[in-house]
Every structure is written in structure tokens, then in C-alpha cells.
Design an enzyme around this catalytic site. Structure first.
Site, short mmCIF file in Angstrom:
data_model
loop_
_atom_site.label_atom_id
_atom_site.label_comp_id
_atom_site.label_asym_id
_atom_site.label_seq_id
_atom_site.Cartn_x
_atom_site.Cartn_y
_atom_site.Cartn_z
N GLY A 37 13.88 39.35 -26.34
CA GLY A 37 13.33 40.20 -27.38
C GLY A 37 12.31 41.16 -26.80
O GLY A 37 12.27 41.39 -25.59
N TYR A 39 9.22 40.87 -26.38
CA TYR A 39 8.13 40.31 -25.58
C TYR A 39 8.60 39.54 -24.35
O TYR A 39 7.78 39.10 -23.56
CB TYR A 39 7.24 39.41 -26.44
N GLY A 40 9.91 39.36 -24.19
CA GLY A 40 10.34 38.65 -23.00
C GLY A 40 11.70 38.00 -23.11
O GLY A 40 12.51 38.33 -23.98
N LYS A 74 10.06 30.63 -20.19
CA LYS A 74 9.87 31.89 -20.93
C LYS A 74 9.15 32.89 -20.05
O LYS A 74 8.08 32.60 -19.51
CB LYS A 74 9.08 31.64 -22.22
N ASP A 174 1.84 32.64 -38.07
CA ASP A 174 3.22 33.11 -37.90
C ASP A 174 4.21 31.96 -38.02
O ASP A 174 5.18 31.88 -37.28
CB ASP A 174 3.37 33.80 -36.54
#
Length: 501
Positions: A37, A39-40, A74, A174
Site C-alpha cells: 500500500g 506506506y509499504g 513489514k 484506527d
């Protein structure tokens, strides 16, 4: 890229994932890509150093293992391209370390940064975390049949994790199905703390921490969009309510196309709020918009979810209230009759210390944040390479030290408050104040079981309010124009970032 070039990356192997370099510890082999995505990238990987033996201590010895061990790796990219991305990465690192060991929060195993061999610079971080089989979003989307006991178990585990998070004065901010990781045995863990913030009972201390709020719209509490006069831990409970509703109905309950439509869908279900609630909305444009809408009666959850357990609907009713002051707390939710089959006080532990956001949230310079990230990575890598017993001892010492610091800080606050209320006594001898003889158990050591320990990694280890105008002024108000609609959408989208009264 040829694997023989790996030594220039300090013994790490170079892989291609989604057309990007994915540079990891050479003892791990990529199994498959799990997703990517903005962000990574995330991959699953298997521990395999050729002997299929997993090192179990920092002396390099190995222990036999029937099955190779798996992790999720990740890669967070471009962390220094924007301040907001850098702060988000720093927040994630610190909170995953802080909550490490709780069974309903994903466990961080290791961290790594890969400097450029020529410049020494880096712009990405690798997080080695426990591998889960899927997330709640995938389970719901699959349409596989789930029983009411599944719903109970999932919500109970979310609340157990959230209880621990809230007890540290942290708001996740979130919570959504995609951030709830699940295994085949229905074990659930909360992940992704990049948007988390600290919480204080003093509203003035919260005002500065609501910037950069971009949480998923469908699970975002209405008080964030409507700029209520204060925000509380209730924002996470709203998100849990949305998740429960999605489990019961098989789809999101509030699926707004934009923030104005999101507000409309919430009001269609919850009905028109009373004037007392409207007056707490900080955005006057939002106040006017809500008053311009037709009066709506509250929808019936029994009709929306005809097959649901009535106790589940009662809990849902208590979670999804427009006024956050009326929303159930995480502790009361854990004690709700719907979850009594799973209720176990030993599973509902609280964090013994408060998380310190002030140490880094006030840092805005990229160079300063970069140094903080480097320090975090180095300290954690050293920590996880110690024997498990030493990790537990260090963690216990840090907890006790932090609790003592917080106890002293609270005493100082109480003393200052007393001096403010009784200025004539400010000059009294400090040795005569009642605080020197105050009995407290805040700093008393707890039994070891009160602390979540670093997980015993059986499968692998890296060890080697302003009042508004009266309602009758708005009851004949026309719907907002296109320009007003856009302004309202902007204001609702920013929530408390835009307006705080």
C-alpha cells in the site's frame, strides 16, 4: 539482483517484491507477498539457515524444531519524505515495543534499518512481527458462516486488547476489521498503531494531539467529524461498535461516500440528536447542517439485524451512541452479559504504567525524528537478542522505574494544585505537607503475573462547550448550497484538526 551481493548489505539477502528491493536477514526466506500500500510492503517469511534449527539464545546455540518458523516482515517506505510519515513510523515502533507481550496485541520480534552502503543514509524500516493467517476484513468479506460465539469471542478479544491500551492512556484511533489479525484458532490481535495518540483527563492536554487524523471514515467516531468540545477513549468504542455491527450484518453499517454522507448515514440510524448534544458540536457549520435535516427517528436494531442475539444488540446500542458521554466504557463492555461466557478477569489485565507520548510527539524536525528512530531500532535489537529471562528482568525494571516517575509526577501536580487553591500556605515548610506521609500503593511492586512478559517464542526467537443559537433559528433553513456542502465536507473531514472549542 544476485544473492552474492548480499554482503554489501551487512549479510542480508536482497529480494524483489512488488518490483521493489526487499532486504531481510539472510536467515529468512520469502514465502509470499501479503500486500502492499501507500506506506509499504508486507511479506511472510520462513526462518531457514540451512540446518532448520532455530537459535534460542544469544550465544548462537540452536535447538531443534519440528517446523520451520514463520514471521510477517513489514517494510515501511519513504519515512523521511514527510514529517507525518516519519512521526507515524516512530509512533508505531514505540507503541509496538511498549505493548509487546499482550496476547491480543501483535508481537514485534525484531527491527532493522538498511543504510545505503555508499552514503549511510536510510529511508525505510523493516519490522519483523508474528504472522497471523488473515484479518477480520477478509473473514467478513469471504462470507464464511460464523456463529454468535465467534462474534462474542472476537469482540471480547478486541476489548481485552483495547482495555490494556486504554489503561496506558493511549487511544488507538484506527480500529477496523483490517487492523484485527486472526488465526485459524480464532486468536485475535490488534495491529497498526501509526495513528494512536495519548489521552489525558485534562482536555487542554489533548487539544494538540488531534492533528494528522486520517482514520478510515466508516469507523470514525462522529465526535471527531463534528468537532465535539472534547474527545475521549469513547472514540475507540465507537469503532468496536461498527465492527460488531459488521459482524452481525456481514457489511459495514455506515458506508458514507464522503464525510457529509457518512454523517447522514449515522443520523439515519441513530436519529436526530437532542439539542443538548447539538450544543456540544464545535463546528457551527455542522450544527447548522444537522438542524437543517428532517427530524429522524432512531432505527430499530432488531429490524436491521433480525437474526442477532438480543444481548448483542443491547451491547451495540450502548456502543453506538452519538454523544460520547453516553457510550459504554471498555471495562463495562467487558462485563456486559453478552460476553459473560468469555469473561475472565485474568484476561482483562491493565497496563501498570502510562505511555509517554510527550517524549517524542513534540519533536517535529526530520533529523531529530530520524535519530529517535535509529535509537529505537538499536535499543530494541539489543534487547531481543538477550536471553528471555533477562528480557523479563529488564522489562520489569523499566516498568517499576516508570511507575515511580509517574507517582512522583502526580504528587508534584497535587502539591501545585494545593498551592494554587491555598496561596497563603505556599511558604509552608515542604516537610510539613501531608504528601510526605501519604500512604500509596502506586509504587508498590506488583506480582510478576501483573506484567505481560515478552512472549515465549516457541516457534522461533531472534535470540542469539460554547452554547449555540436556539433551534428555532434553523428550523426553516434551506439545505446547504454546493459551496457550503464542500466547506462542510472539508470541515467534517478534518474533524478536530479543524475546529476545537
Amino acid at each position: 539482483m544476485d544473492q552474492q551481493e548480499a554482503p554489501i548489505y551487512y549479510g542480508r539477502s536482497v529480494n524483489k517484491v512488488y518490483n521493489q528491493e526487499f532486504i531481510i536477514d539472510s536467515r529468512f526466506k520469502i514465502v509470499k507477498e501479503l500486500g502492499h500500500g501507500a506506506y509499504g510492503i508486507v511479506c511472510s517469511a520462513k526462518y531457514d539457515n540451512g540446518s532448520k534449527k532455530v537459535p534460542d539464545s544469544n550465544n548462537g546455540n540452536a535447538s531443534s524444531s519440528a517446523n520451520a518458523s514463520f514471521v510477517a516482515i513489514k517494510k515501511i517506505t519513504n519515512i523521511f519524505s514527510k514529517n507525518i510519515l516519519c512521526k507515524r513510523a516512530l509512533r508505531e515502533l514505540k507503541l509496538l515495543q511498549f505493548f509487546r507481550g499482550h496476547k491480543n496485541i501483535t508481537c514485534l520480534y525484531d527491527l532493522d534499518i538498511i543504510p545505503n552502503p555508499m552514503t549511510g543514509e536510510f529511508n525505510e524500516i523493516y519490522l519483523y512481527e508474528e504472522l497471523m493467517e488473515c484479518d477480520m476484513h477478509q473473514i467478513i468479506r469471504s462470507g464464511q458462516p460464523l456463529s454468535d460465539q465467534h462474534y462474542q469471542s472476537f469482540i471480547y478479544q478486541v476489548l481485552c486488547g483495547l482495555n490494556f491500551i486504554h489503561s496506558a492512556d493511549v487511544l488507538h484511533r484506527d480500529l477496523k476489521p483490517g487492523n484485527l489479525l486472526v488465526n485459524a484458532d480464532c486468536e485475535l490481535k490488534i495491529c497498526d498503531f501509526g495513528l494512536a495518540r495519548g489521552f489525558s483527563e485534562n482536555p487542554d492536554e489533548n487539544a494538540g494531539f488531534m492533528t494528522e487524523y486520517v482514520a478510515t471514515r466508516w469507523y470514525r467516531a462522529p465526535e471527531i467529524m463534528l468537532s465535539f468540545t472534547n474527545y475521549t477513549k469513547a472514540i475507540d468504542i465507537w469503532s468496536v461498535g461498527c465492527i460488531l455491527a459488521e459482524l452481525l450484518g456481514g457489511k459495514p453499517l455506515f458506508r458514507g461516500k464522503d464525510y457529509v454522507d457518512q454523517l447522514n448515514q449515522i443520523l439515519m440510524i441513530l436519529g436526530t440528536p437532542p439539542e443538548s448534544t447539538l450544543q456540544r458540536i464545535g463546528s457551527h457549520r455542522a450544527q447548522n447542517y444537522v438542524r437543517s435535516l428532517p427530524i429522524t427517528r432512531k432505527a430499530s436494531y432488531e429490524e436491521l439485524f433480525p437474526d442477532a442475539n438480543p444481548l448483542a444488540l443491547d451491547l451495540l446500542e450502548r456502543m453506538l451512541t452519538l454523544d460520547p458521554r453516553e457510550r459504554i466504557t471498555v471495562r463495562d463492555a467487558l462485563n456486559h452479559k453478552y460476553l459473560e461466557l468469555w469473561h475472565d478477569p485474568k484476561e482483562e489485565i491493565e497496563c501498570q504504567v502510562k505511555f509517554d507520548f510527550k517524549s517524542f510527539e513534540t519533536v517535529d524536525g526530520l533529523d531529530e525524528m530520524k535519530q529517535l528512530i535509529m535509537d529505537e531500532v538499536q535499543k530494541f535489537r539489543e534487547f531481543v537478542r538477550k536471553p528471555i529471562e533477562e528480557q523479563q528482568r529488564i522489562q520489569m525494571q523499566l516498568h517499576m522505574q516508570k511507575r515511580e516517575e509517574q507517582r512522583q509526577e502526580e504528587e508534584e501536580k497535587e502539591l501545585l494544585e494545593q498551592q494554587r487553591q491555598f496561596p497563603a500556605q505556599e511558604s509552608m515548610d515542604i516537610s510539613q505537607t501531608p504528601y510526605n506521609n501519604l500512604e500509596t500503593n502506586i509504587g508498590t511492586p506488583q506480582v510478576e503475573d501483573d506484567y505481560p512478559r515478552p512472549q515465549e517464542l516457541d516457534e522461533f526467537t531472534f535470540s542469539n462547550l460554547e452554547s449555540s443559537s436556539s433551534m428555532n433559528l434553523f428550523q426553516d433553513m434551506a439545505k446547504p448550497s454546493g459551496e457550503e456542502y464542500i466547506k462542510l465536507e472539508e470541515e467534517l473531514g478534518f474533524g478536530l484538526d479543524w475546529c476545537y472549542v
